[in-house]
Design an enzyme around this catalytic site. Structure first.
Site, PDB file in Angstrom:
ATOM      1  N   LEU A  35      38.123 -17.101 -18.308  1.00  0.00           N
ATOM      2  CA  LEU A  35      38.730 -17.540 -19.952  1.00  0.00           C
ATOM      3  C   LEU A  35      38.135 -18.907 -21.148  1.00  0.00           C
ATOM      4  O   LEU A  35      37.225 -19.202 -19.574  1.00  0.00           O
ATOM      5  CB  LEU A  35      40.210 -18.670 -19.223  1.00  0.00           C
ATOM      6  CG  LEU A  35      40.412 -18.120 -18.447  1.00  0.00           C
ATOM      7  CD1 LEU A  35      41.969 -18.771 -18.237  1.00  0.00           C
ATOM      8  CD2 LEU A  35      41.405 -16.761 -19.324  1.00  0.00           C
ATOM      9  N   GLU A  37      37.671 -20.859 -24.880  1.00  0.00           N
ATOM     10  CA  GLU A  37      38.501 -21.364 -25.911  1.00  0.00           C
ATOM     11  C   GLU A  37      39.323 -20.273 -26.502  1.00  0.00           C
ATOM     12  O   GLU A  37      40.131 -21.189 -27.149  1.00  0.00           O
ATOM     13  CB  GLU A  37      37.375 -21.962 -26.965  1.00  0.00           C
ATOM     14  CG  GLU A  37      37.079 -23.699 -26.640  1.00  0.00           C
ATOM     15  CD  GLU A  37      38.466 -24.190 -26.592  1.00  0.00           C
ATOM     16  OE1 GLU A  37      39.498 -23.880 -27.438  1.00  0.00           O
ATOM     17  OE2 GLU A  37      38.577 -24.778 -25.669  1.00  0.00           O
ATOM     18  N   GLY A  38      39.153 -19.163 -25.969  1.00  0.00           N
ATOM     19  CA  GLY A  38      39.819 -18.024 -27.317  1.00  0.00           C
ATOM     20  C   GLY A  38      41.287 -17.967 -26.506  1.00  0.00           C
ATOM     21  O   GLY A  38      42.348 -18.642 -26.838  1.00  0.00           O
ATOM     22  N   HIS A  39      41.148 -18.186 -24.590  1.00  0.00           N
ATOM     23  CA  HIS A  39      42.544 -18.199 -24.162  1.00  0.00           C
ATOM     24  C   HIS A  39      42.718 -19.511 -24.254  1.00  0.00           C
ATOM     25  O   HIS A  39      44.464 -19.555 -24.637  1.00  0.00           O
ATOM     26  CB  HIS A  39      41.720 -17.534 -23.047  1.00  0.00           C
ATOM     27  CG  HIS A  39      41.048 -16.429 -22.620  1.00  0.00           C
ATOM     28  ND1 HIS A  39      39.663 -16.382 -22.328  1.00  0.00           N
ATOM     29  CD2 HIS A  39      41.789 -14.528 -22.515  1.00  0.00           C
ATOM     30  CE1 HIS A  39      39.635 -14.948 -22.173  1.00  0.00           C
ATOM     31  NE2 HIS A  39      40.550 -14.059 -21.918  1.00  0.00           N
ATOM     32  N   GLN A  63      44.058   0.315 -18.318  1.00  0.00           N
ATOM     33  CA  GLN A  63      42.872  -0.245 -19.451  1.00  0.00           C
ATOM     34  C   GLN A  63      41.484   0.099 -19.985  1.00  0.00           C
ATOM     35  O   GLN A  63      41.168  -0.175 -20.851  1.00  0.00           O
ATOM     36  CB  GLN A  63      43.786  -1.275 -20.362  1.00  0.00           C
ATOM     37  CG  GLN A  63      43.135  -2.456 -19.874  1.00  0.00           C
ATOM     38  CD  GLN A  63      43.506  -4.124 -20.478  1.00  0.00           C
ATOM     39  OE1 GLN A  63      44.633  -4.083 -20.048  1.00  0.00           O
ATOM     40  NE2 GLN A  63      42.957  -4.632 -21.044  1.00  0.00           N
ATOM     41  N   SER A 187      34.683 -14.232 -26.645  1.00  0.00           N
ATOM     42  CA  SER A 187      34.624 -12.668 -25.744  1.00  0.00           C
ATOM     43  C   SER A 187      34.420 -13.195 -24.306  1.00  0.00           C
ATOM     44  O   SER A 187      33.106 -14.026 -24.186  1.00  0.00           O
ATOM     45  CB  SER A 187      34.771 -11.939 -26.496  1.00  0.00           C
ATOM     46  OG  SER A 187      34.563 -10.717 -25.083  1.00  0.00           O
ATOM     47  N   SER A 188      34.867 -12.836 -22.887  1.00  0.00           N
ATOM     48  CA  SER A 188      35.156 -13.173 -21.634  1.00  0.00           C
ATOM     49  C   SER A 188      33.252 -12.189 -21.835  1.00  0.00           C
ATOM     50  O   SER A 188      32.891 -13.211 -21.136  1.00  0.00           O
ATOM     51  CB  SER A 188      35.387 -12.537 -20.903  1.00  0.00           C
ATOM     52  OG  SER A 188      36.960 -13.291 -21.459  1.00  0.00           O
ATOM     53  N   ARG A 189      33.320 -11.083 -22.092  1.00  0.00           N
ATOM     54  CA  ARG A 189      32.227 -10.577 -22.181  1.00  0.00           C
ATOM     55  C   ARG A 189      31.229 -11.040 -22.406  1.00  0.00           C
ATOM     56  O   ARG A 189      29.456 -10.274 -22.370  1.00  0.00           O
ATOM     57  CB  ARG A 189      32.228  -8.625 -22.723  1.00  0.00           C
ATOM     58  CG  ARG A 189      32.942  -8.125 -21.496  1.00  0.00           C
ATOM     59  CD  ARG A 189      33.235  -6.392 -22.116  1.00  0.00           C
ATOM     60  NE  ARG A 189      34.200  -5.587 -21.456  1.00  0.00           N
ATOM     61  CZ  ARG A 189      35.178  -5.585 -21.633  1.00  0.00           C
ATOM     62  NH1 ARG A 189      35.854  -6.075 -22.601  1.00  0.00           N
ATOM     63  NH2 ARG A 189      36.045  -4.363 -21.384  1.00  0.00           N
TER      64      ARG A 189
HETATM   65  P1  AMP Z   1      41.573 -11.015 -22.627  1.00  0.00           P
HETATM   66  O1  AMP Z   1      41.632 -12.132 -21.146  1.00  0.00           O
HETATM   67  O2  AMP Z   1      40.211 -10.407 -23.235  1.00  0.00           O
HETATM   68  O3  AMP Z   1      42.653  -9.634 -22.062  1.00  0.00           O
HETATM   69  O4  AMP Z   1      42.497 -11.787 -23.847  1.00  0.00           O
HETATM   70  C1  AMP Z   1      43.869 -12.091 -23.110  1.00  0.00           C
HETATM   71  C2  AMP Z   1      44.068 -12.792 -24.979  1.00  0.00           C
HETATM   72  O5  AMP Z   1      43.529 -13.718 -26.029  1.00  0.00           O
HETATM   73  C3  AMP Z   1      44.454 -11.865 -25.499  1.00  0.00           C
HETATM   74  O6  AMP Z   1      45.536 -11.762 -26.375  1.00  0.00           O
HETATM   75  C4  AMP Z   1      43.637 -11.885 -26.938  1.00  0.00           C
HETATM   76  O7  AMP Z   1      43.542 -11.389 -27.462  1.00  0.00           O
HETATM   77  C5  AMP Z   1      43.303 -13.343 -27.073  1.00  0.00           C
HETATM   78  N1  AMP Z   1      41.559 -13.720 -26.695  1.00  0.00           N
HETATM   79  C6  AMP Z   1      39.991 -13.079 -26.157  1.00  0.00           C
HETATM   80  N2  AMP Z   1      39.514 -13.751 -27.092  1.00  0.00           N
HETATM   81  C7  AMP Z   1      39.711 -14.603 -28.310  1.00  0.00           C
HETATM   82  C8  AMP Z   1      39.458 -15.110 -29.471  1.00  0.00           C
HETATM   83  N3  AMP Z   1      38.051 -15.413 -28.915  1.00  0.00           N
HETATM   84  N4  AMP Z   1      40.144 -16.305 -30.011  1.00  0.00           N
HETATM   85  C9  AMP Z   1      41.595 -15.561 -29.699  1.00  0.00           C
HETATM   86  N5  AMP Z   1      42.224 -15.163 -28.856  1.00  0.00           N
HETATM   87  C10 AMP Z   1      41.258 -14.676 -28.628  1.00  0.00           C
END
Ligand code: AMP
Length: 517
Positions: A35, A37-39, A63, A187-189
Site C-alpha cells: 500500500l 498514498e494512492g490506496h 489478472q 504505484s506499488s511497483r
Molecule cells: P492495486 O493495489 O494496484 O490493485 O490498486 C488498488 C486500488 O488503488 C485501485 O483501485 C487503484 O486504481 C488504486 N490506486 C493505485 N494507485 C493509485 C494512485 N496513485 N492514486 C489513486 N488510486 C490508486
C-alpha cells in the site's frame, strides 16, 4: 477500535452480515497490497462516506499473464496492516489464493470488447481476471459502496460497466490519482525503479501534462496533442511506448477533438517494469474531483441528445453526482445523469415552458424504470400517476409536467430516512430553480410531503400537520405557497397519496389541474 484481520471467505461473510444487521453502510476498497498514498486516499474517502470500511488485499493471479510479474509483485503485509490500523480501517480481508479460487473454480466474467483495447491488448485476459475477482469480492463483502482509483482508468470503466450490466447493488466511487511531488503516479511497483529509471519514469506524467497545457491553450486536435506526447516519450530511448491515446471517457474510443472530460492514456515499458498513467482534460483550475466527474458523467454518444447544453443543469448534475453526504445509499443504479442531465436536455429543451412539477418519493432503482429512459413502457407507478393527473401517456405528461424525486441516491426498500430527505432537499431546491415558471407542484406521498414542508418551505416539524390527517377529508389537499427563489409569485401545491407506496388512493386531479397549467 482495533482493525480486524480476516483470512477466510466465511469469516468475511459473517463480519459483513453483522455490519448489515446494524444497518450500517459498508465500504470495500479492493487492493493488491504493497500500500501507498494512492490506496490510502481511497481508504480516507471510504471512511468519509461509509460507517464501516473493509480493505481487501489480494494479489489476484487471474489478472496476471503467464509472462507477467505475479511472483515478483511487491508484497508487504506487515507494513500494510500497520498503515490500515493507523487509518482506523475496520477490517482487512487478506485471503489466500485457494480461498478466493478454490479447486474447481471455473466461472469467469468476460467484460467484452472494452477489455480488449489499450491495457487489454497489452495484457490479454487481464480484465477478465479483474472483473472476476471484483465480482467475487463484491459477492463476499456485499459492500454498499466500492472505491477505485482513477490511476487504472480503463479498470474503472470496466467495473462501472460490470455493475450496470449485471445490476450489482453497489455504488462505485472513483478517486483521483495520487502523484509524487514531480508528477509520477504512485504505484506499488515504483519501488522497483532504479534511481536512473525513476528520472525517466516521470516523462509519462510530463507528456500528459504537456498535452493538457496545449489543450488548455486552445489546441483541441487530438492528433496534434498525441504527436506532442509521443515526441516527448520517444526522446527517451529507455522508454518503450505501449500506447498513447486520447479517448472518449465512456467508450475509450479515440476522439478527434479533446473536450473537457476527454481522457489521455499512456503506457510504456521501462526495463522490466510497465508504467501506466492517464489525465482528464479540463479547464485550468478545475479540481481533480471535478475533472473525474466530467469524465465519468460524460454522456455516452447519444444520437437523441440534440438540445444545446445548459450550464446550470450541468452544474446541478455534478453537485448531485458529487453528493456523498447522507451515506444512505445502497444500490443506486440510476446515475443522476439519467434523471436530470439526460432527460432535461433531451425532453425539456425549454425548461421555461414547464408549468408543473411532480415530486415523487425516491429515484427509481434501475435505469429501465425511469419513464424518461423508456417512455413506451408504463409501470404501475406511471399508470397510476397518469390516472391521478388525467393523462393518457408519457408524451402528454412531458408536454406540461416534469418528474423528480424527494430522495435521489437511496434505494433501501421504501424507507426514506430524515437525513436523506434533508440532504437531498438541497438538490431539490436547486432543481426547482431550473423551472422558473412552475405554477403547480404535485407532491406524491408522505416522504416528499415532509421534505417539502421542512426543507423547501422551511417549516418547523411541530407545525406540520400529519400527512394522514391532511389528506383525510378528500384524499388530497392543496395550499398556496411562496417558494424561495420564485419571487412574489405564488405556487399551488397539491398533496396526494403516493401512487404505489401507499395503500390509499387520491382521486383524479384532472379537473383541478386543467385550469392551472
Ligand atoms: P492495486 O493495489 O494496484 O490493485 O490498486 C488498488 C486500488 O488503488 C485501485 O483501485 C487503484 O486504481 C488504486 N490506486 C493505485 N494507485 C493509485 C494512485 N496513485 N492514486 C489513486 N488510486 C490508486
Amino acid at each position: 477500535m482495533s482493525t480486524r484481520w480476516i483470512f477466510t471467505v466465511a469469516d468475511m461473510i459473517s463480519f459483513a452480515t453483522e455490519v448489515r444487521s446494524h444497518t450500517k453502510t459498508l465500504a470495500l476498497v479492493p487492493t493488491m497490497g504493497a500500500l501507498h498514498e494512492g490506496h490510502l486516499s481511497l481508504v480516507r474517502q471510504a471512511k468519509i462516506q461509509c460507517d464501516v470500511v473493509v480493505v481487501s488485499i489480494f494479489v489476484n493471479p487471474t489478472q496476471f499473464g503467464p509472462s507477467e510479474d505475479f511472483a515478483r509483485y511487491p508484497r508487504n503485509p506487515e507494513k500494510d496492516f500497520e498503515l490500515l490500523e493507523s487509518a482506523k480501517v475496520h477490517a482487512v480481508l487478506a485471503p489466500s489464493v485457494e480461498e478466493v479460487f478454490p479447486a474447481g473454480f471455473s466461472t469467469f466474467v468476460d467484460p467484452g470488447q472494452i477489455a480488449t483495447i489499450w491495457e487489454g491488448a497489452q495484457r490479454p485476459g487481464h480484465f477478465r481476471g479483474v472483473a472476476t475477482v471484483v465480482l467475487r469480492l463484491f459477492n463476499i463483502v456485499r459492500p454498499d459502496v466500492a472505491f477505485f482509483g482513477q490511476k487504472d482508468f480503463q479498470q474503472v470503466v470496466i467495473i462501472r460497466r460490470l455493475v450496470e450490466d449485471l445490476n450489482l447493488p453497489v455504488r462505485i466511487v472513483v478517486c483521483p490519482i495520487v502523484r509524487e511531488a514531480d508528477g509520477l503516479a504512485r504505484s506499488s511497483r515504483n519501488i522497483y525503479l532504479s534511481a536512473e529509471e525513476r528520472k525517466v519514469a516521470v516523462l509519462l506524467s510530463r507528456s500528459l501534462k504537456r498535452a493538457e497545457a496545449l489543450a488548455q491553450s486552445g489546441e483541441a486536435d487530438a492528433e496534434k496533442l498525441l504527436a506532442e506526447m509521443r515526441r516527448m516519450l520517444a526522446a527517451e530511448p529507455r522508454l518503450q511506448i505501449d500506447y498513447a491515446a486520447i479517448v472518449n471517457p465512456a467508450t475509450l474510443e479515440p476522439v478527434t477533438h479533446a473536450l473537457p472530460g476527454t481522457v489521455a492514456l499512456a503506457a510504456a515499458r521501462l526495463g522490466k517494469l510497465r508504467l501506466i498513467d492517464n489525465l482528464i482534460f479540463g479547464p485550468p483550475g478545475l479540481s481533480p474531483e471535478m475533472k473525474l466527474q466530467l469524465a465519468l458523467t460524460a454522456p455516452q454518444p447519444d444520437k437523441e441528445s440534440t438540445a444545446a447544453p445548459r450550464p446550470e443543469i450541468d452544474s446541478l448534475r455534478i453537485k448531485i453526482e458529487n453528493c456523498r453526504d447522507c451515506a444512505a445509499v445502497s444500490s443506486i443504479a440510476l446515475p443522476a445523469r439519467e434523471f436530470l442531465f439526460k432527460y432535461l436536455k433531451r425532453d425539456y429543451p425549454n425548461l421555461d415552458a414547464i408549468r408543473a412539477l411532480v415530486i415523487g418519493g425516491c429515484a427509481p432503482i434501475g435505469p429501465a424504470d425511469s419513464p424518461y429512459r423508456r417512455p413506451e413502457q408504463p409501470n404501475p407507478f406511471l399508470t397510476r400517476l397518469y390516472e391521478l393527473l388525467g393523462l393518457r401517456d408519457f408524451a402528454e405528461f412531458r408536454a406540461s409536467f416534469a418528474l423528480t424525486d424527494a430522495a435521489r441516491c437511496h434505494a433501501v426498500g421504501n424507507r426514506v430516512d430524515d437525513r436523506t430527505l434533508e440532504y437531498c432537499a438541497r438538490h431539490l431546491r436547486e432543481e426547482l430553480k431550473l423551472f422558473p415558471n412552475v405554477r403547480t407542484i404535485i407532491i406524491l406521498g408522505e416522504y416528499a410531503y415532509l421534505q417539502f414542508q421542512r426543507h423547501v418551505l422551511g417549516r418547523e416539524r411541530a407545525s406540520i400537520k400529519a400527512f394522514p390527517e391532511l389528506l383525510k377529508a378528500q384524499g388530497w389537499a392543496q395550499e398556496l405557497v411562496q417558494l424561495p427563489g420564485y419571487g412574489e409569485r405564488e405556487v399551488r401545491v397539491l398533496y396526494c397519496y403516493h401512487p404505489t407506496f401507499e395503500t390509499k388512493k387520491s382521486p383524479s386531479l384532472a379537473a383541478h389541474l386543467s385550469s392551472m397549467l
